[in-house]
Design a protein around this motif. Structure first.
Motif, PDB file in Angstrom:
ATOM      1  N   THR A   4       0.842  -1.204   0.000  1.00  0.00           N
ATOM      2  CA  THR A   4       0.000   0.000   0.000  1.00  0.00           C
ATOM      3  C   THR A   4       0.875   1.250   0.000  1.00  0.00           C
ATOM      4  OG1 THR A   4      -1.553  -1.235   1.361  1.00  0.00           O
ATOM      5  CG2 THR A   4      -1.917   1.137   1.200  1.00  0.00           C
ATOM      6  N   VAL A   5       1.932   1.221   0.809  1.00  0.00           N
ATOM      7  CA  VAL A   5       2.846   2.361   0.868  1.00  0.00           C
ATOM      8  C   VAL A   5       3.467   2.577  -0.512  1.00  0.00           C
ATOM      9  CG1 VAL A   5       4.929   3.304   1.943  1.00  0.00           C
ATOM     10  CG2 VAL A   5       3.354   1.897   3.300  1.00  0.00           C
ATOM     11  N   ASP A   6       3.945   1.482  -1.112  1.00  0.00           N
ATOM     12  CA  ASP A   6       4.606   1.578  -2.422  1.00  0.00           C
ATOM     13  C   ASP A   6       3.666   2.157  -3.477  1.00  0.00           C
ATOM     14  OD1 ASP A   6       6.658   0.369  -1.101  1.00  0.00           O
ATOM     15  OD2 ASP A   6       6.281  -1.629  -1.914  1.00  0.00           O
ATOM     16  N   VAL A   7       2.409   1.713  -3.437  1.00  0.00           N
ATOM     17  CA  VAL A   7       1.432   2.190  -4.417  1.00  0.00           C
ATOM     18  C   VAL A   7       1.204   3.690  -4.254  1.00  0.00           C
ATOM     19  CG1 VAL A   7      -1.004   2.091  -5.060  1.00  0.00           C
ATOM     20  CG2 VAL A   7       0.274  -0.026  -4.751  1.00  0.00           C
ATOM     21  N   HIS A   8       1.068   4.141  -3.016  1.00  0.00           N
ATOM     22  CA  HIS A   8       0.850   5.565  -2.783  1.00  0.00           C
ATOM     23  C   HIS A   8       2.084   6.395  -3.182  1.00  0.00           C
ATOM     24  CE1 HIS A   8      -2.769   4.345  -0.697  1.00  0.00           C
ATOM     25  NE2 HIS A   8      -3.121   5.606  -0.647  1.00  0.00           N
ATOM     26  N   ILE A   9       3.260   5.841  -2.923  1.00  0.00           N
ATOM     27  CA  ILE A   9       4.490   6.520  -3.348  1.00  0.00           C
ATOM     28  C   ILE A   9       4.498   6.665  -4.875  1.00  0.00           C
ATOM     29  CG2 ILE A   9       6.989   6.205  -3.619  1.00  0.00           C
ATOM     30  CD1 ILE A   9       6.481   7.103  -0.845  1.00  0.00           C
ATOM     31  N   ALA A  10       4.103   5.591  -5.553  1.00  0.00           N
ATOM     32  CA  ALA A  10       4.068   5.634  -7.026  1.00  0.00           C
ATOM     33  C   ALA A  10       3.092   6.715  -7.498  1.00  0.00           C
ATOM     34  CB  ALA A  10       3.672   4.265  -7.579  1.00  0.00           C
ATOM     35  N   TRP A  11       1.961   6.830  -6.844  1.00  0.00           N
ATOM     36  CA  TRP A  11       0.969   7.857  -7.207  1.00  0.00           C
ATOM     37  C   TRP A  11       1.539   9.257  -6.989  1.00  0.00           C
ATOM     38  CZ3 TRP A  11      -3.650   5.216  -4.256  1.00  0.00           C
ATOM     39  CH2 TRP A  11      -4.137   4.158  -5.053  1.00  0.00           C
ATOM     40  N   LEU A  12       2.227   9.427  -5.859  1.00  0.00           N
ATOM     41  CA  LEU A  12       2.833  10.734  -5.582  1.00  0.00           C
ATOM     42  C   LEU A  12       3.856  11.093  -6.654  1.00  0.00           C
ATOM     43  CD1 LEU A  12       3.496  10.913  -1.724  1.00  0.00           C
ATOM     44  CD2 LEU A  12       1.844  12.230  -3.063  1.00  0.00           C
ATOM     45  N   ARG A  13       4.659  10.108  -7.042  1.00  0.00           N
ATOM     46  CA  ARG A  13       5.671  10.370  -8.075  1.00  0.00           C
ATOM     47  C   ARG A  13       5.023  10.755  -9.394  1.00  0.00           C
ATOM     48  NH1 ARG A  13       9.255   5.257  -6.546  1.00  0.00           N
ATOM     49  NH2 ARG A  13      10.791   6.261  -5.190  1.00  0.00           N
ATOM     50  N   GLN A  14       3.952  10.031  -9.732  1.00  0.00           N
ATOM     51  CA  GLN A  14       3.240  10.347 -10.983  1.00  0.00           C
ATOM     52  C   GLN A  14       2.809  11.807 -10.999  1.00  0.00           C
ATOM     53  OE1 GLN A  14       2.642   8.784 -13.769  1.00  0.00           O
ATOM     54  NE2 GLN A  14       3.630   6.862 -13.171  1.00  0.00           N
ATOM     55  N   LYS A  15       2.391  12.283  -9.836  1.00  0.00           N
ATOM     56  CA  LYS A  15       1.849  13.638  -9.778  1.00  0.00           C
ATOM     57  C   LYS A  15       2.924  14.707  -9.613  1.00  0.00           C
ATOM     58  CE  LYS A  15      -2.548  11.934  -8.081  1.00  0.00           C
ATOM     59  NZ  LYS A  15      -3.515  11.825  -6.992  1.00  0.00           N
ATOM     60  N   LEU A  16       3.976  14.382  -8.846  1.00  0.00           N
ATOM     61  CA  LEU A  16       4.918  15.431  -8.448  1.00  0.00           C
ATOM     62  C   LEU A  16       6.229  15.462  -9.224  1.00  0.00           C
ATOM     63  CD1 LEU A  16       4.524  15.048  -4.576  1.00  0.00           C
ATOM     64  CD2 LEU A  16       3.429  16.759  -6.049  1.00  0.00           C
ATOM     65  N   GLU A  17       6.632  14.300  -9.716  1.00  0.00           N
ATOM     66  CA  GLU A  17       7.943  14.229 -10.370  1.00  0.00           C
ATOM     67  C   GLU A  17       7.824  14.568 -11.861  1.00  0.00           C
ATOM     68  OE1 GLU A  17      10.861  13.510  -9.005  1.00  0.00           O
ATOM     69  OE2 GLU A  17      10.413  12.516  -7.090  1.00  0.00           O
ATOM     70  N   ASP A  18       8.841  15.244 -12.399  1.00  0.00           N
ATOM     71  CA  ASP A  18       8.867  15.495 -13.843  1.00  0.00           C
ATOM     72  C   ASP A  18       8.985  14.177 -14.594  1.00  0.00           C
ATOM     73  OD1 ASP A  18       8.685  18.180 -13.437  1.00  0.00           O
ATOM     74  OD2 ASP A  18      10.845  18.540 -13.538  1.00  0.00           O
ATOM     75  N   ASN A  19       9.837  13.295 -14.065  1.00  0.00           N
ATOM     76  CA  ASN A  19       9.997  11.978 -14.667  1.00  0.00           C
ATOM     77  C   ASN A  19       9.818  10.913 -13.575  1.00  0.00           C
ATOM     78  OD1 ASN A  19      10.683   9.650 -15.931  1.00  0.00           O
ATOM     79  ND2 ASN A  19      12.763  10.273 -16.484  1.00  0.00           N
ATOM     80  N   PRO A  20       8.594  10.391 -13.437  1.00  0.00           N
ATOM     81  CA  PRO A  20       8.295   9.454 -12.342  1.00  0.00           C
ATOM     82  C   PRO A  20       9.166   8.194 -12.374  1.00  0.00           C
ATOM     83  CG  PRO A  20       6.274  10.218 -13.401  1.00  0.00           C
ATOM     84  CD  PRO A  20       7.408  10.678 -14.272  1.00  0.00           C
ATOM     85  N   GLN A  21       9.648   7.833 -13.568  1.00  0.00           N
ATOM     86  CA  GLN A  21      10.480   6.625 -13.679  1.00  0.00           C
ATOM     87  C   GLN A  21      11.871   6.872 -13.070  1.00  0.00           C
ATOM     88  OE1 GLN A  21       8.720   4.175 -14.552  1.00  0.00           O
ATOM     89  NE2 GLN A  21       7.081   5.560 -15.189  1.00  0.00           N
ATOM     90  N   SER A  22      12.254   8.115 -13.038  1.00  0.00           N
ATOM     91  CA  SER A  22      13.575   8.461 -12.525  1.00  0.00           C
ATOM     92  C   SER A  22      13.421   9.619 -11.538  1.00  0.00           C
ATOM     93  CB  SER A  22      14.481   8.847 -13.705  1.00  0.00           C
ATOM     94  OG  SER A  22      15.705   9.326 -13.226  1.00  0.00           O
ATOM     95  N   PRO A  23      12.813   9.321 -10.365  1.00  0.00           N
ATOM     96  CA  PRO A  23      12.417  10.388  -9.435  1.00  0.00           C
ATOM     97  C   PRO A  23      13.601  11.167  -8.867  1.00  0.00           C
ATOM     98  CG  PRO A  23      12.145   8.219  -8.431  1.00  0.00           C
ATOM     99  CD  PRO A  23      12.513   7.979  -9.854  1.00  0.00           C
ATOM    100  N   ARG A  24      13.429  12.471  -8.792  1.00  0.00           N
ATOM    101  CA  ARG A  24      14.480  13.329  -8.225  1.00  0.00           C
ATOM    102  C   ARG A  24      14.214  13.667  -6.765  1.00  0.00           C
ATOM    103  NH1 ARG A  24      15.177  18.665 -11.178  1.00  0.00           N
ATOM    104  NH2 ARG A  24      16.558  18.925  -9.390  1.00  0.00           N
ATOM    105  N   HIS A  25      12.961  13.544  -6.353  1.00  0.00           N
ATOM    106  CA  HIS A  25      12.604  14.011  -5.000  1.00  0.00           C
ATOM    107  C   HIS A  25      12.206  12.891  -4.037  1.00  0.00           C
ATOM    108  CE1 HIS A  25      12.891  18.034  -6.575  1.00  0.00           C
ATOM    109  NE2 HIS A  25      12.097  17.675  -7.578  1.00  0.00           N
ATOM    110  N   ILE A  26      11.514  11.896  -4.560  1.00  0.00           N
ATOM    111  CA  ILE A  26      11.095  10.797  -3.677  1.00  0.00           C
ATOM    112  C   ILE A  26      11.902   9.558  -4.045  1.00  0.00           C
ATOM    113  CG2 ILE A  26       9.160   9.436  -2.820  1.00  0.00           C
ATOM    114  CD1 ILE A  26       7.304  11.710  -3.768  1.00  0.00           C
ATOM    115  N   HIS A  27      12.924   9.304  -3.216  1.00  0.00           N
ATOM    116  CA  HIS A  27      13.853   8.214  -3.502  1.00  0.00           C
ATOM    117  C   HIS A  27      13.462   6.933  -2.783  1.00  0.00           C
ATOM    118  CE1 HIS A  27      16.881  11.007  -5.255  1.00  0.00           C
ATOM    119  NE2 HIS A  27      16.251  11.863  -4.458  1.00  0.00           N
ATOM    120  N   THR A  28      13.684   5.802  -3.453  1.00  0.00           N
ATOM    121  CA  THR A  28      13.481   4.504  -2.832  1.00  0.00           C
ATOM    122  C   THR A  28      14.808   3.992  -2.301  1.00  0.00           C
ATOM    123  OG1 THR A  28      11.761   3.956  -4.435  1.00  0.00           O
ATOM    124  CG2 THR A  28      12.712   2.121  -3.213  1.00  0.00           C
ATOM    125  N   LEU A  29      14.806   3.511  -1.056  1.00  0.00           N
ATOM    126  CA  LEU A  29      15.977   2.810  -0.549  1.00  0.00           C
ATOM    127  C   LEU A  29      15.569   1.361  -0.399  1.00  0.00           C
ATOM    128  CD1 LEU A  29      16.108   5.906   0.813  1.00  0.00           C
ATOM    129  CD2 LEU A  29      18.364   4.932   1.278  1.00  0.00           C
TER     130      LEU A  29
END
Ligand code: CA
Length: 228
Positions: free
Chosen positions: A194-219
């Motif tokens: 659920t967390v991962d899905v919501h993170i993906a949604w945030l990236r879709q909305k906030l990142e210029d390139n969701p596939q290569s996020p600059r702001h929300i990083h995965t560790l």
């Protein structure tokens, strides 16, 4: 100042019992006995918290909750659900409910949940950073609005909560487990997925390139880190 609670429940006995109980505890209680009137009431006046039954005449609790969120109502929603409705809980959380209580419940349990929910709201409000900007994104947490490159974005309640949590801890690694605990309160049916899905949604909305996020990083295997 007493908290205002709207009780939307169609069992007359339960309405009576809960109204008495909550009034005795110092809450300011109003009630509605079907979905449409509950929705209208909740939108017409500000309530701190809604106790919302799932099975209601006219419009079920899920639909009421979804429509409330769509209309910008940010009152805390505690849903009342039957014991077997496990799948329904997941649906309800996605629609913006804050917590669940399974019927039948003890009055003490209900009061404890209400206090915890209202305490959380107060804590959130006091710790809240009103606005935040990064790149071409402007967030107003108080109004719940997010604008990217001048265009307003529609963020669901949980997305906004998640974003706020990450922003407040910017630069730090936030474990998935911590997000599950604080943003989702470990509701049954909610997993790290659920967390991962919501993170993906945030990236879709906030990142210029969701596939290569600059702001929300995965560790990997750990969690996430927000970098402005
Ligand atoms: Ca009912």
């Amino acid at each position: 100042m007493s908290h205002r609670i709207l009780l939307v429940e169609d069992e007359p006995g339960l309405v009576l019992t809960l109204t008495d109980l909550l009034t005795a505890e110092g809450y300011d209680v109003e009630s509605a006995t079907d979905g449409p009137s509950g929705l209208a009431r909740a939108l017409a006046a500000p309530f701190d918290l809604l106790i919302l039954d799932v099975m209601l005449p006219g419009k079920n609790g899920f639909d009421v909750c979804r429509e409330l969120r769509q209309q910008g109502c940010d009152a805390v929603v505690l849903m009342l659900t039957a014991k077997t409705q496990v799948v329904d809980r997941v649906v309800g959380l996605k629609l913006g409910a804050d917590d669940y209580l399974t019927k039948p419940f003890e009055p003490a349990e209900l009061l404890a949940r209400l206090e915890a929910l209202l305490r959380r709201v107060r804590k959130d409000a006091s710790a809240l950073q009103a606005t935040f900007q990064f790149a071409d994104v402007e967030i107003d947490f108080e109004r719940g609005s997010v604008v990217k490159a001048g265009h307003p974005l529609a963020l669901a309640g949980k997305e906004l909560q998640l974003l706020r949590y990450l922003v407040e801890r910017r630069g730090k690694v936030v474990p998935r487990e911590e997000l599950l605990e604080t943003v989702w309160q470990y509701h049954s049916g909610v997993s790290s997925r659920t967390v991962d899905v919501h993170i993906a949604w945030l990236r879709q909305k906030l990142e210029d390139n969701p596939q290569s996020p600059r702001h929300i990083h995965t560790l990997r295997g750990v969690g996430y880190r927000f970098v402005p």
